[in-house]
Motif scaffolding. Sequence first.
Motif, PDB file in Angstrom:
ATOM      1  N   GLY A 115       0.808  -1.206   0.000  1.00 28.77           N
ATOM      2  CA  GLY A 115       0.000   0.000   0.000  1.00 28.77           C
ATOM      3  C   GLY A 115       0.840   1.254   0.000  1.00 28.77           C
ATOM      4  O   GLY A 115       1.975   1.273  -0.493  1.00 28.77           O
ATOM      5  N   GLU A 116       0.303   2.300   0.600  1.00 29.00           N
ATOM      6  CA  GLU A 116       0.923   3.618   0.562  1.00 29.00           C
ATOM      7  C   GLU A 116       1.802   3.871   1.798  1.00 29.00           C
ATOM      8  O   GLU A 116       1.516   3.366   2.886  1.00 29.00           O
ATOM      9  N   TRP A 117       2.843   4.676   1.573  1.00 31.69           N
ATOM     10  CA  TRP A 117       3.800   5.033   2.615  1.00 31.69           C
ATOM     11  C   TRP A 117       4.017   6.540   2.638  1.00 31.69           C
ATOM     12  O   TRP A 117       3.857   7.217   1.616  1.00 31.69           O
ATOM     13  N   SER A 118       4.408   7.042   3.791  1.00 38.91           N
ATOM     14  CA  SER A 118       4.789   8.442   3.923  1.00 38.91           C
ATOM     15  C   SER A 118       5.894   8.542   4.962  1.00 38.91           C
ATOM     16  O   SER A 118       5.689   8.186   6.133  1.00 38.91           O
ATOM     17  N   GLU A 119       7.070   8.969   4.538  1.00 37.51           N
ATOM     18  CA  GLU A 119       8.217   9.167   5.430  1.00 37.51           C
ATOM     19  C   GLU A 119       8.488   7.933   6.279  1.00 37.51           C
ATOM     20  O   GLU A 119       8.589   7.996   7.510  1.00 37.51           O
ATOM     21  N   ASP A 120       8.577   6.778   5.621  1.00 37.07           N
ATOM     22  CA  ASP A 120       8.923   5.496   6.258  1.00 37.07           C
ATOM     23  C   ASP A 120       7.783   4.890   7.077  1.00 37.07           C
ATOM     24  O   ASP A 120       7.986   3.883   7.767  1.00 37.07           O
ATOM     25  N   ASN A 121       6.600   5.478   7.039  1.00 31.85           N
ATOM     26  CA  ASN A 121       5.456   4.959   7.793  1.00 31.85           C
ATOM     27  C   ASN A 121       4.322   4.577   6.850  1.00 31.85           C
ATOM     28  O   ASN A 121       4.095   5.232   5.833  1.00 31.85           O
ATOM     29  N   ARG A 122       3.588   3.523   7.218  1.00 35.16           N
ATOM     30  CA  ARG A 122       2.399   3.172   6.464  1.00 35.16           C
ATOM     31  C   ARG A 122       1.369   4.272   6.656  1.00 35.16           C
ATOM     32  O   ARG A 122       0.896   4.502   7.767  1.00 35.16           O
ATOM     33  N   SER A 123       1.032   4.963   5.602  1.00 32.55           N
ATOM     34  CA  SER A 123       0.063   6.061   5.663  1.00 32.55           C
ATOM     35  C   SER A 123      -0.693   6.123   4.345  1.00 32.55           C
ATOM     36  O   SER A 123      -0.084   6.124   3.278  1.00 32.55           O
ATOM     37  N   GLY A 124      -2.023   6.180   4.451  1.00 33.61           N
ATOM     38  CA  GLY A 124      -2.854   6.141   3.255  1.00 33.61           C
ATOM     39  C   GLY A 124      -3.642   4.840   3.243  1.00 33.61           C
ATOM     40  O   GLY A 124      -4.059   4.342   4.290  1.00 33.61           O
ATOM     41  N   TRP A 125      -3.841   4.275   2.068  1.00 31.91           N
ATOM     42  CA  TRP A 125      -4.595   3.033   1.939  1.00 31.91           C
ATOM     43  C   TRP A 125      -3.641   1.855   1.777  1.00 31.91           C
ATOM     44  O   TRP A 125      -2.683   1.924   1.010  1.00 31.91           O
ATOM     45  N   GLY A 126      -3.918   0.770   2.506  1.00 29.82           N
ATOM     46  CA  GLY A 126      -3.035  -0.380   2.392  1.00 29.82           C
ATOM     47  C   GLY A 126      -3.660  -1.654   2.916  1.00 29.82           C
ATOM     48  O   GLY A 126      -4.682  -1.630   3.623  1.00 29.82           O
ATOM     49  N   ARG A 127      -3.014  -2.766   2.568  1.00 31.02           N
ATOM     50  CA  ARG A 127      -3.480  -4.088   2.987  1.00 31.02           C
ATOM     51  C   ARG A 127      -2.359  -4.805   3.730  1.00 31.02           C
ATOM     52  O   ARG A 127      -1.247  -4.917   3.232  1.00 31.02           O
ATOM     53  N   LEU A 128      -2.689  -5.297   4.936  1.00 30.54           N
ATOM     54  CA  LEU A 128      -1.730  -6.036   5.748  1.00 30.54           C
ATOM     55  C   LEU A 128      -2.231  -7.469   5.900  1.00 30.54           C
ATOM     56  O   LEU A 128      -3.297  -7.702   6.468  1.00 30.54           O
ATOM     57  N   THR A 129      -1.453  -8.417   5.395  1.00 26.21           N
ATOM     58  CA  THR A 129      -1.815  -9.824   5.466  1.00 26.21           C
ATOM     59  C   THR A 129      -0.884 -10.523   6.450  1.00 26.21           C
ATOM     60  O   THR A 129       0.327 -10.553   6.252  1.00 26.21           O
ATOM     61  N   TYR A 130      -1.454 -11.070   7.509  1.00 25.28           N
ATOM     62  CA  TYR A 130      -0.668 -11.743   8.537  1.00 25.28           C
ATOM     63  C   TYR A 130      -0.426 -13.201   8.141  1.00 25.28           C
ATOM     64  O   TYR A 130      -1.231 -13.818   7.447  1.00 25.28           O
ATOM     65  N   LYS A 131       0.690 -13.745   8.622  1.00 21.72           N
ATOM     66  CA  LYS A 131       1.015 -15.141   8.338  1.00 21.72           C
ATOM     67  C   LYS A 131      -0.025 -16.088   8.931  1.00 21.72           C
ATOM     68  O   LYS A 131      -0.247 -17.184   8.407  1.00 21.72           O
ATOM     69  N   CYS A 132      -0.697 -15.663  10.013  1.00 20.70           N
ATOM     70  CA  CYS A 132      -1.695 -16.507  10.667  1.00 20.70           C
ATOM     71  C   CYS A 132      -2.989 -16.594   9.880  1.00 20.70           C
ATOM     72  O   CYS A 132      -3.853 -17.420  10.176  1.00 20.70           O
ATOM     73  N   GLY A 133      -3.153 -15.726   8.869  1.00 20.64           N
ATOM     74  CA  GLY A 133      -4.359 -15.751   8.057  1.00 20.64           C
ATOM     75  C   GLY A 133      -5.246 -14.538   8.222  1.00 20.64           C
ATOM     76  O   GLY A 133      -6.159 -14.313   7.421  1.00 20.64           O
ATOM     77  N   ASP A 134      -5.019 -13.715   9.254  1.00 19.27           N
ATOM     78  CA  ASP A 134      -5.797 -12.488   9.436  1.00 19.27           C
ATOM     79  C   ASP A 134      -5.418 -11.466   8.364  1.00 19.27           C
ATOM     80  O   ASP A 134      -4.290 -11.495   7.837  1.00 19.27           O
ATOM     81  N   TYR A 136      -6.034  -7.156   7.273  1.00 18.47           N
ATOM     82  CA  TYR A 136      -6.618  -5.821   7.444  1.00 18.47           C
ATOM     83  C   TYR A 136      -6.458  -5.045   6.147  1.00 18.47           C
ATOM     84  O   TYR A 136      -5.372  -5.005   5.561  1.00 18.47           O
ATOM     85  N   GLU A 137      -7.533  -4.409   5.722  1.00 16.03           N
ATOM     86  CA  GLU A 137      -7.469  -3.549   4.539  1.00 16.03           C
ATOM     87  C   GLU A 137      -8.214  -2.257   4.837  1.00 16.03           C
ATOM     88  O   GLU A 137      -9.375  -2.275   5.259  1.00 16.03           O
ATOM     89  N   GLY A 138      -7.520  -1.148   4.656  1.00 18.61           N
ATOM     90  CA  GLY A 138      -8.150   0.127   4.948  1.00 18.61           C
ATOM     91  C   GLY A 138      -7.136   1.247   5.053  1.00 18.61           C
ATOM     92  O   GLY A 138      -6.052   1.187   4.471  1.00 18.61           O
ATOM     93  N   GLU A 139      -7.492   2.254   5.823  1.00 13.46           N
ATOM     94  CA  GLU A 139      -6.670   3.455   5.942  1.00 13.46           C
ATOM     95  C   GLU A 139      -5.643   3.329   7.064  1.00 13.46           C
ATOM     96  O   GLU A 139      -5.881   2.657   8.073  1.00 13.46           O
ATOM     97  N   TRP A 140      -4.507   4.013   6.863  1.00 13.70           N
ATOM     98  CA  TRP A 140      -3.409   4.028   7.828  1.00 13.70           C
ATOM     99  C   TRP A 140      -2.958   5.463   8.065  1.00 13.70           C
ATOM    100  O   TRP A 140      -3.103   6.331   7.203  1.00 13.70           O
ATOM    101  N   LEU A 141      -2.402   5.685   9.235  1.00 13.45           N
ATOM    102  CA  LEU A 141      -1.799   6.976   9.552  1.00 13.45           C
ATOM    103  C   LEU A 141      -0.640   6.742  10.509  1.00 13.45           C
ATOM    104  O   LEU A 141      -0.834   6.193  11.603  1.00 13.45           O
ATOM    105  N   TRP A 142       0.563   7.135  10.094  1.00 19.85           N
ATOM    106  CA  TRP A 142       1.778   6.976  10.890  1.00 19.85           C
ATOM    107  C   TRP A 142       1.927   5.562  11.439  1.00 19.85           C
ATOM    108  O   TRP A 142       2.082   5.359  12.636  1.00 19.85           O
ATOM    109  N   ASP A 143       1.799   4.604  10.543  1.00 21.90           N
ATOM    110  CA  ASP A 143       2.089   3.189  10.801  1.00 21.90           C
ATOM    111  C   ASP A 143       1.023   2.479  11.630  1.00 21.90           C
ATOM    112  O   ASP A 143       1.260   1.362  12.101  1.00 21.90           O
TER     113      ASP A 143
END
Length: 236
Positions: A115-134, A136-143
Amino acid sequence: MPFLKKARLSLPRSTVIDKAAKKSGLRGTIFSVNGDNYTGEWLDNKKHGWGTQEWKSSGAIYNGEWKYGKHDGYGVFSVLLPDTKKYTMQYCGEWKNGMKHGHGSFFDVHATYEGEWSEDNRSGWGRLTYKCGDLYEGEWLWDKEDGAGVIQFDNGNWYEGSWKGGKKNGHGKFYYADKGLIYEGLWVDGDAKCGTLSDFGRETAPFPTKYPIPRVTLVDMKRVLSEAESVYVDES
């Protein structure tokens, strides 16, 4: 008639030598005293253009675009695994001023983020897929998850709604697919505070609740919920 000395048009010798010593254009591998090395393009003695940097102490490698000595543009950052002594890609995407910035993918032993990054932090829209199967997809701000987002759990349950500072905050819905229930209401710092609990696919749920949910007999249920929510809104 006085003798007029001609003006010198050439630069001082020290300036000429200094200019000639500055690396510009494509050069061979340059080794630093600490063992780091860089192969690629230069401009006025700074890494500029396309090049590859290897850090001896960590074994990390960056291959991509540079601008005035810093990662800038598109590039891939890889790390050396101590156990296997093999390289694995950690980040692939856009950079700005030496930091992850723009769109990119990050990989580690626990999860993968795209997804999107800003100054080394996840910021904007992104998808995080965990190894356990969980997931998250949505908005981020400062990681941290912040804004509108959905998290789906490996057991089939999921939450969709508002987030702040990495926790459920604001209005949202939590679907208990394993029990056949849905909670709709207000969340504060990850905890459900006031809302309604209803049946949602109870007849097909693998672990339905034993007892039915009592029917609400309040004359004005919306007003009661609104007054309850106002307590937490005023506190914030």
